[in-house]
Every structure is written in structure tokens, then in C-alpha cells.
Design a protein around this motif. Structure first.
Motif, mmCIF file in Angstrom:
data_model
loop_
_atom_site.group_PDB
_atom_site.id
_atom_site.type_symbol
_atom_site.label_atom_id
_atom_site.label_comp_id
_atom_site.label_asym_id
_atom_site.label_seq_id
_atom_site.Cartn_x
_atom_site.Cartn_y
_atom_site.Cartn_z
ATOM 1 N N VAL A 61 32.517 99.822 24.003
ATOM 2 C CA VAL A 61 33.256 98.942 24.928
ATOM 3 C C VAL A 61 34.659 98.759 24.370
ATOM 4 C CG1 VAL A 61 33.378 96.674 26.025
ATOM 5 C CG2 VAL A 61 31.137 97.702 25.562
ATOM 6 N N CYS A 62 35.656 99.081 25.162
ATOM 7 C CA CYS A 62 37.058 98.872 24.760
ATOM 8 C C CYS A 62 37.703 97.923 25.766
ATOM 9 C CB CYS A 62 37.841 100.174 24.752
ATOM 10 S SG CYS A 62 37.235 101.352 23.546
ATOM 11 N N ASP A 63 38.225 96.813 25.279
ATOM 12 C CA ASP A 63 38.854 95.794 26.132
ATOM 13 C C ASP A 63 40.217 95.502 25.513
ATOM 14 O OD1 ASP A 63 39.628 93.537 27.538
ATOM 15 O OD2 ASP A 63 37.751 92.448 27.254
ATOM 16 N N THR A 86 39.084 96.768 30.748
ATOM 17 C CA THR A 86 37.930 97.156 29.925
ATOM 18 C C THR A 86 37.315 98.421 30.503
ATOM 19 O OG1 THR A 86 37.443 94.827 29.526
ATOM 20 C CG2 THR A 86 35.730 96.409 28.938
ATOM 21 N N SER A 126 34.015 101.194 29.468
ATOM 22 C CA SER A 126 32.857 101.407 28.606
ATOM 23 C C SER A 126 32.506 102.887 28.661
ATOM 24 C CB SER A 126 31.685 100.568 29.101
ATOM 25 O OG SER A 126 32.066 99.199 29.150
ATOM 26 N N GLU A 136 35.734 91.441 36.261
ATOM 27 C CA GLU A 136 35.172 92.043 35.059
ATOM 28 C C GLU A 136 33.697 91.704 34.818
ATOM 29 O OE1 GLU A 136 36.576 90.212 31.334
ATOM 30 O OE2 GLU A 136 38.130 89.211 32.487
ATOM 31 N N GLU A 178 36.458 96.219 33.676
ATOM 32 C CA GLU A 178 37.432 95.178 34.021
ATOM 33 C C GLU A 178 38.692 95.793 34.616
ATOM 34 O OE1 GLU A 178 38.971 92.899 30.676
ATOM 35 O OE2 GLU A 178 39.715 91.363 32.044
#
Ligand code: GLY
Ligand code: MN
Ligand code: MN
Length: 369
Positions: A224-226, A239, A241, A330, A344
Motif C-alpha cells: 500500500v502506497c499513500d 493511494t 495498492s 478512499e 484513494e
């Protein structure tokens, strides 16, 4: 920014004769100072903006940012810059600019207690009123300059999101991935990150606001990158994933469910719709899936000069969406001990419904290990 100041005064009850926005020391800077004074760079620590109902705004700057302040004032006829040299001069300038009688608005939500005591000392006996609600209200509906910057910030986030699959290698740590994401945002024109980047591998993804550690990426992990960019003080928040290596059938279905939840929420976005209805549209999809109850936060928030810009979308908020609002959407599903998926995007509420400010692909993406 005459129109913005007038917008605040229009929303202000009880009425006030002036509004003082004051910065303490970084990070205690009031983004609303930069809402009324559009200056692209500088901290403006300790600076004041004294705004009047006709839109005129007096900015008291220290010599540290004098040049930037004067340049900004040249572009905005409503701004008058003062650079008092000593403390006594500073205090007398404030005293002269404040109305002799009548209440003065302050941003209770952002002003530090020390800042308040400083004002009390400069202008004892002034009737101070809380302008927080009026400032929030004015900032909620974006003007065309703000929308253009939010779009640029969203574009930077989207460009970096597209590049993430190329950054994923066995052994890269969460911290290294977060650093790479932030570096790329600046390469794409960001002035910085709009909040601390989240890069979470495997089970760490089950915590929505996880802070990256030195965990290494291994084949089979979900990611997960936000993250978000600042562009001329305006934030984005995106975000995505991913899955690294061989397919994980369960997480793929989780991802598809989150995508459906986001689409269901977006389908009801329209001016006049209560925020909670948008949240509940996403929640319904997740509660109808095997992951009922695993969507553990509100659907989104407004975004602007701050990443969390004053308005929340969750199951309790009756406030309706309005044209010109910029919000995140999100949904996520979080499986403790296993991982998480969140998607998101940032959107602008328009006459027709909405427009995306972030555009990177949203589908399940399996990156070969
Ligand atoms: N990046 C924090 C959030 O999505 O609200
Ligand atoms: Mn986010
Ligand atoms: Mn967000």
C-alpha cells in the motif's frame, strides 16, 4: 486575495472589524495565512496578516521573506506589506492597523496560545471572536486558482503512482520506497510532500496510517502506497495498492471489492448529496462482501492548502457536497496480520457530478517479482 477575504467576512458571525491570521514557528503555520496572502514560497514564521472586510490585507513580514512578500504584493493590489524592524515597531504597526473598537476575528483552531497572549499584550481590551467556522467555510469551496493547483498536485501524484511498479524490487525497504516516491514527486515539480509518505508491505498494510520501517519487500507481499505532493502550497493525496509476485487470489478479490466500493461512492457524488450518503454507498459494498466490517475509517476528507482541509466524509456527516469542493474518496479493506488494500483519489465536485484530480490506473496490478 480580496475575494477570499470577503468570502471569509461574509461567512463570519458575529461580525468583526478585522481578521488577524498569525503564524508561530514551523510546523505551527496557519495555512489560512497563505489563503489570504498568495505567496509561493517562504515560511513566514511569526508573520501576521491583518485582513479587513473590504478585502484589503496588511501583511507583516520579517526581513527573512521580505523580497517574496513584496513580489507577491505586486501581483495582488489588495496586499500591503510592512516589514517592521524592531519589536516595538512591530507592535505599534499591529496596534495602528487594528480597529479602535469592534471585535476582531482570530483563527482559534490554528492560533497558538502563545500567539494569542502576544496579541492580548499588543491590543489589550480587544473583543476577540472565533473566525474558525467562517474560514473553514470559505476554504471549502475552491476558486479557479486553487483548482488549477490542486489539479497540478494531483497530476504529480498520479505520475509517480504510475512509476511505482518500476520501483518494486525484492529487498527494497519501505523507507527506501517512500524516499523514492518523495524524490520522484519533486522531480515532477512538487515543492515537497504534503504529508509523511506511507509505504506498507504485507501485514503492515492492515494499518491505514502506517509509518514506513525497514521491512524488505519479499515476493508474495501486498503493498500500500499513500502519498501526496504540494504544488504551490496545494496538496494531493493518492493511494494505490499493488501485489508483488505470484497472484494472491484473496487479495485480488479484496482489491476488486475496494474498486467496486469506490465506484459505488463516486456514482452518488453530486452537489446536494449528504457526505454520509457517499460514505455509506462504499460501506454497503464492503459490508455485502466477505470483508464486512473491515472498512475501518471514513471515506474521505476535503483537500486544499492542507491534506486534511476541514471537512470529513463519514457515516455521521450530514453536510451536503457542494460545487467547488475538492475531496478524497478512499475506501479500504484491512485484514490484520495479512495486509490491506486502499484506493484513494482526489475529485472536484462539479455541476455534472465530479471530475478526477488524480488519474493513475486503479485496477489490481500484479508486479512480477
Ligand atoms: N494520507 C492520509 C489520508 O489518506 O487521509
Ligand atoms: Mn492518503
Ligand atoms: Mn486521504
Amino acid at each position: 486575495m480580496k475575494a477570499r477575504v470577503q468570502k471569509i467576512f461574509h461567512a463570519l458571525t458575529p461580525k468583526a472589524e478585522a481578521l488577524v491570521l498569525s503564524n508561530a514557528t514551523d510546523p505551527h503555520l496557519d495555512a489560512s495565512f497563505f489563503y489570504v496572502f498568495d505567496v509561493p514560497g517562504g515560511l513566514f514564521e511569526g508573520s501576521f496578516a491583518i485582513a479587513l472586510p473590504d478585502g484589503t490585507t496588511h501583511v507583516l513580514s520579517t526581513p527573512l521573506e521580505e523580497e517574496s512578500a513584496r513580489q507577491a504584493a505586486k501581483r495582488d493590489p489588495a496586499i500591503e506589506v510592512h516589514v517592521p524592524q524592531r519589536r516595538e515597531e512591530w507592535e505599534s504597526t499591529v496596534r495602528d492597523l487594528l480597529p479602535k473598537s469592534g471585535p476582531v476575528g482570530l483563527h482559534f483552531r490554528e492560533l497558538t496560545h502563545e500567539g494569542f497572549l502576544r496579541l492580548e499584550k499588543i491590543a489589550p481590551g480587544t473583543a476577540w471572536v472565533d473566525a474558525s467556522a467562517a474560514i473553514r467555510r470559505a476554504r471549502m469551496i475552491k476558486d479557479s486558482i486553487e483548482i488549477e493547483r490542486l489539479e497540478r498536485a494531483g497530476g504529480i501524484g498520479s505520475s509517480v503512482a504510475r512509476e511505482i511498479p518500476g520501483m518494486l524490487k525484492t529487498g527494497i525497504t519501505e523507507l527506501e520506497l517512500a524516499a523514492e516516491i518523495e524524490y520522484r514527486m519533486m522531480k515532477h515539480g512538487a515543492s515537497g510532500r504534503s504529508f509523511s509518505t506511507i509505504a506498507a508491505f504485507g501485514s503492515h498494510g492492515a494499518e491505514p496510517h502506517f509509518a514506513p520501517e525497514d521491512r524488505k519487500l519479499e515476493p508474495g507481499a501486498s503493498i500500500v502506497c499513500d502519498f501526496g505532493a504540494y504544488y504551490r502550497r496545494y496538496a494531493s493525496d493518492i493511494t494505490r495498492s499493488f501485489h508483488f509476485g505470484t497472484e494472491d487470489a484473496e487479495l485480488k478479490r479484496v482489491h476488486e471489492t475496494v474498486e467496486k466500493a469506490q465506484s459505488a461512492a463516486l456514482a452518488v457524488v453530486r452537489a446536494g448529496v449528504p457526505a454520509k450518503q457517499v460514505h455509506l454507498a462504499a460501506q454497503q459494498v464492503i459490508d455485502d462482501s466477505p470483508w464486512k466490517g473491515r472498512f475501518t475509517h471514513g471515506l474521505g476528507h476535503s483537500i486544499g492548502l492542507a491534506v486534511h482541509d476541514g471537512f470529513s466524509m463519514n457515516h455521521l456527516i450530514d453536510e451536503p457536497l457542494e460545487i467547488g469542493m475538492t475531496i478524497t474518496v478512499e475506501p479500504g479493506i484491512y485484514l490484520p496480520g495479512r495486509g490491506g488494500v486502499r484506493i484513494e483519489d482526489d475529485i472536484l465536485v462539479t455541476e455534472k457530478g465530479y471530475r478526477f484530480l488524480t488519474t493513475a490506473p486503479r485496477g489490481y496490478l500484479e508486479v512480477p517479482a
